[in-house]
Design an enzyme around this catalytic site. Structure first.
Site, PDB file in Angstrom:
ATOM      1  CD  GLU A 172      -2.752   1.060   2.476  1.00 24.81           C
ATOM      2  OE1 GLU A 172      -2.643   0.151   3.320  1.00 24.81           O
ATOM      3  OE2 GLU A 172      -3.349   2.118   2.685  1.00 24.81           O
ATOM      4  CG  ASP A 173       1.504   3.008   3.159  1.00 28.67           C
ATOM      5  OD1 ASP A 173       0.581   3.432   2.434  1.00 28.67           O
ATOM      6  OD2 ASP A 173       1.381   2.809   4.372  1.00 28.67           O
TER       7      ASP A 173
END
Ligand code: MN
Length: 735
Positions: free
Chosen positions: A76-77
């Site tokens: 996600e990051d």
């Protein structure tokens, strides 16, 4: 700050045979990729995955869960993708990380409170492994614990979501402790003022409350010892702020009106009967409030919670609650599913890990299902769950609009269903769809979490083909409705032409009949129809024959006089001759616009090719079925020659590919099949299938299914096949 060694120590203690190396690798990978990132607090980002892994180790989860905890934000990051995770950590961890990433995405979208229920269901729908929920809950817990560095709006949003979605899930899973912490943290961040006010009120009373609690617990200890009831622990506690606040709000009370601000808890050794003995001791000391006694041991709650609850009237006249349960029950009350896992494992032993995971899955299903039952028929849901593991919404799929609106659809739904669910007009004018930015066919089955963008074109219309690609009744009904309307318009048009033609045959000016509204209406009424239009539609549909309409218009006598059939005294002719005689393309031939649309269909028996000579048959309720003029069925249809109509191809008939089967009779020698297929390929024609065999009279029989656009194309193919040396004859056959 938690160190990886702390986490590893916990895992080693809980599960000595764990693959510690996996955890170390996950740690290094996470550290490498989150390098340079900071949390809102200014700490290195890595603090977060480490803390999540620690919570999971605390829950005694396996090395896969702990490693996933370390990796849960990487996709996600950071720039890492799932394929990379798969390369380094394998299928299982990839699946878990994928599940978590998807849930994170939903959370970002779910801003509207009224969708809380949907989001909760969807989160559950995405869970294919219970560990995804546990890791997600651990992730949320750490974020809630450290949210003081975020802006108030963001804090409020995340807290609301926690109350709406994650606390209920934790509750369902019986994870009492985690749920309480999530709720109290949400309360504190979402309603900061009320939280402060209430906690001040409680703090002001705390010394007094604790003194009372001490008295109570001491009495209990004394009496239990006196009566030889074994116990592990006596706890006194002040009611949690969030549940107190909810109660005050719901009942419109002030804190002084709440009688159960405090409660005592007895944890006995692991024998159920001790709970009942302890209960009798309590009822001996204080008078119970009868209607407030609950035996959750005999009948456990849905989430497997077990305990005895009783309210008694204390020495000072104030009532309070006493909960009594065994150590094991207590652990399940606090940790829910996670505790269950532990017990199963200790009972089954390490080797049976898979089996214990299965057991656990079943438990989780049992716990979570009531959350979703409202939207699901209960029949055969067990079978579904068997086959789909933890897919709790076997029948539903959740997709999003690009704006983040959630669209709930049955499984098997396509972008067409989605478009109609958004708005019927969007459905009607839908011409394409993108999923996650990529154009996909309209018949694509939607998956959970798909972001669907519908492409529309003004004035475009639904297609009959869509009916075989929709799963919702909404879409189906709209398409059917549209088709019915179109069919009606078209059938009126066809009906008008047929009636005009028939009038011509009787040497009556068509206008005389068609423009005579009174007469048209009268005849319509005779057929039980309301308006002239309805009569025309009925003719177009093939339900009413134009000849009969003329009979009604002219009256029996005049009809007999003018009847062209009678005049010629023709005997009934059959055979191709009759067809040719009857048909012969006239000026008023009905133009078939785009065969296969609405009221005109290509006959299956002869599958006429664009450009071939054709004839139409008005079939009851199906409109005009177009046959090849030479089709042997046409002869039979001539029995109903009133229903035969002249048709011709529209000039700009859109090109579309059709399969046609050719049969070539050849000399029996080698290389015939290759020769023929080469000849076909040379004129750039697709071949679907080819077969060679030998006939009884020693001829080669080669059947080739080719793809052609129209008759011209077919003729070209036939000509070039005929030129292949050794070919004796070529004919088109119907398969
Ligand atoms: Mn996270």
């Amino acid at each position: 700050m938690i160190r990886i060694e702390d986490v590893i120590e916990k895992v080693e203690n809980n599960r000595p045979e764990s693959d510690i190396d996996l955890i170390r690798r996950a740690y290094l990978f996470s550290a490498l990729h989150h390098r340079g990132q900071k949390r809102a607090s200014g700490e290195p980002y890595l603090v977060h995955p480490l803390a999540v892994a620690d919570i999971l180790a605390e829950m005694r989860l396996d090395e896969t869960s702990v490693s996933t905890g370390l990796l849960h934000d990487v996709v996600e990051d950071t720039l890492v993708d799932l394929d990379t995770i798969k390369t380094y950590f394998g299928e299982e961890i990839t699946r878990l990380v994928d599940g978590l990433t998807k849930i994170a995405y939903i959370s970002d979208l779910s801003k509207e409170k009224q969708q809380a229920e949907n989001v909760r269901k969807m989160v559950l729908a995405m869970i294919t492994d219970v560990r995804v929920v546990l890791i997600k809950l651990a992730d949320r817990l750490h974020n809630m614990r450290t949210m003081q560095f975020l802006k108030p709006e963001k804090r409020a949003r995340i807290s609301q979501e926690t109350l709406d979605i994650y606390a209920p899930i934790a509750h369902r899973l019986g994870m009492g402790k985690l749920r309480s912490e999530l709720e109290d943290l949400s309360f504190q961040n979402l309603y900061a003022d009320e939280y402060k006010k209430l906690s001040k009120e409680v703090e002001a009373r705390r010394p007094e409350l604790e003194a009372t609690l001490e008295k109570i617990t001491n009495s209990i200890k004394g009496k239990l010892t006196e009566n030889d009831v074994p116990f592990v622990l006596i706890e006194g506690r002040v009611k949690r702020l969030f549940s107190l606040w909810k109660k005050l709000k719901k009942r419109k009370l002030t804190i002084d009106q709440v009688y159960d601000l405090i409660a005592a808890r007895i944890i006995t050794t692991n024998e159920k009967k001790n709970c009942y003995v302890a209960l009798s001791v309590i009822h001996d000391i204080w008078t119970p409030v009868p209607e407030r006694f609950k035996d959750w041991i005999a009948i456990p709650r849905d989430n497997l919670y077990q305990s005895l609850h009783t309210s008694v009237i204390g020495d000072s006249g104030q009532s309070f609650e006493v909960q009594i349960r065994t150590q094991e029950m207590h652990q399940i009350a606090e940790e829910g599913v996670a505790a269950h896992w532990k017990y199963k494992e200790s009972k089954l032993g390490k080797r049976e890990e898979d089996e214990s995971l299965d057991e656990l899955r079943k438990t989780v299903e049992k716990l979570l299902l009531p959350l979703v039952e409202s939207t699901q028929e209960t029949e055969d849901s067990e079978d579904f769950i068997e086959s789909l593991k933890l897919d709790l919404y076997p029948k539903d799929v959740y997709a999003f609009t690009p704006m983040g609106r959630i669209i709930q659809l049955p499984r098997g739904a396509t972008p067409i269903d989605f478009a109609y669910a958004v708005h019927s007009e969007v459905g009607d004018t839908c011409t394409g769809a993108k999923i996650k930015g990529r154009i996909v066919p309209l018949k694509t089955e939607l998956q959970n979490g798909d972001v669907v963008e519908i492409l529309t074109t003004p004035n475009s219309t639904p297609s009959r083909d869509w009916l075989s690609h929709v799963a919702t009744s909404r879409a189906r009904n709209r398409i059917r409705h549209w088709i019915a309307e179109q069919q009606r318009a078209e059938s009126i048009e066809i009906g008008r032409k047929l009636l005009e033609k028939e009038a011509d045959k009787f040497h009556i000016s068509p206008k005389k009949l068609l423009n005579n509204e009174g007469e048209m209406k009268r005849i319509a009424n005779e057929y039980g129809l309301g308006r002239a239009e309805d009569l025309l539609a009925s003719i177009g549909y093939g339900k009413t024959l134009p000849r009969n309409v003329l009979a009604k218009f002219l009256g029996a006598k005049k009809f007999a006089e003018l009847d062209p059939e009678k005049k010629k005294e023709t005997k009934f002719q059959t055979g191709v001759k009759a067809v040719k005689k009857f048909i012969g393309l006239g000026e008023d031939a009905i133009i078939v616009k785009g065969v296969d649309n609405l009221l005109t269909t290509r006959a299956r028996c002869c599958n006429p090719l664009t450009g071939e000579d054709i004839v139409g048959y008005i079939s009851l309720g199906k409109g005009i079925v177009v046959h090849n003029k030479n089709c042997k069925n046409v002869k039979q249809l001539m029995v109903n020659k009133d229903r035969i109509v002249e048709v011709e191809w529209a000039k700009n008939e859109a090109k579309h590919i059709q399969s046609v089967c050719l049969l070539a009779t050849t000399e029996n020698r080698t290389g015939m099949l290759a020769g023929i297929t080469n000849a076909i390929a040379e004129i750039k024609t697709g071949i679907r299938n080819a077969n060679a065999s030998v006939s009884k009279d020693d001829r080669g029989l080669i059947e080739v299914t080719i793809e052609v656009f129209d008759k011209k194309h077919l003729d070209r193919v036939i000509t070039s096949v005929e030129k292949v040396p050794g070919v004796i004859a070529v004919e088109r056959v119907n398969t």
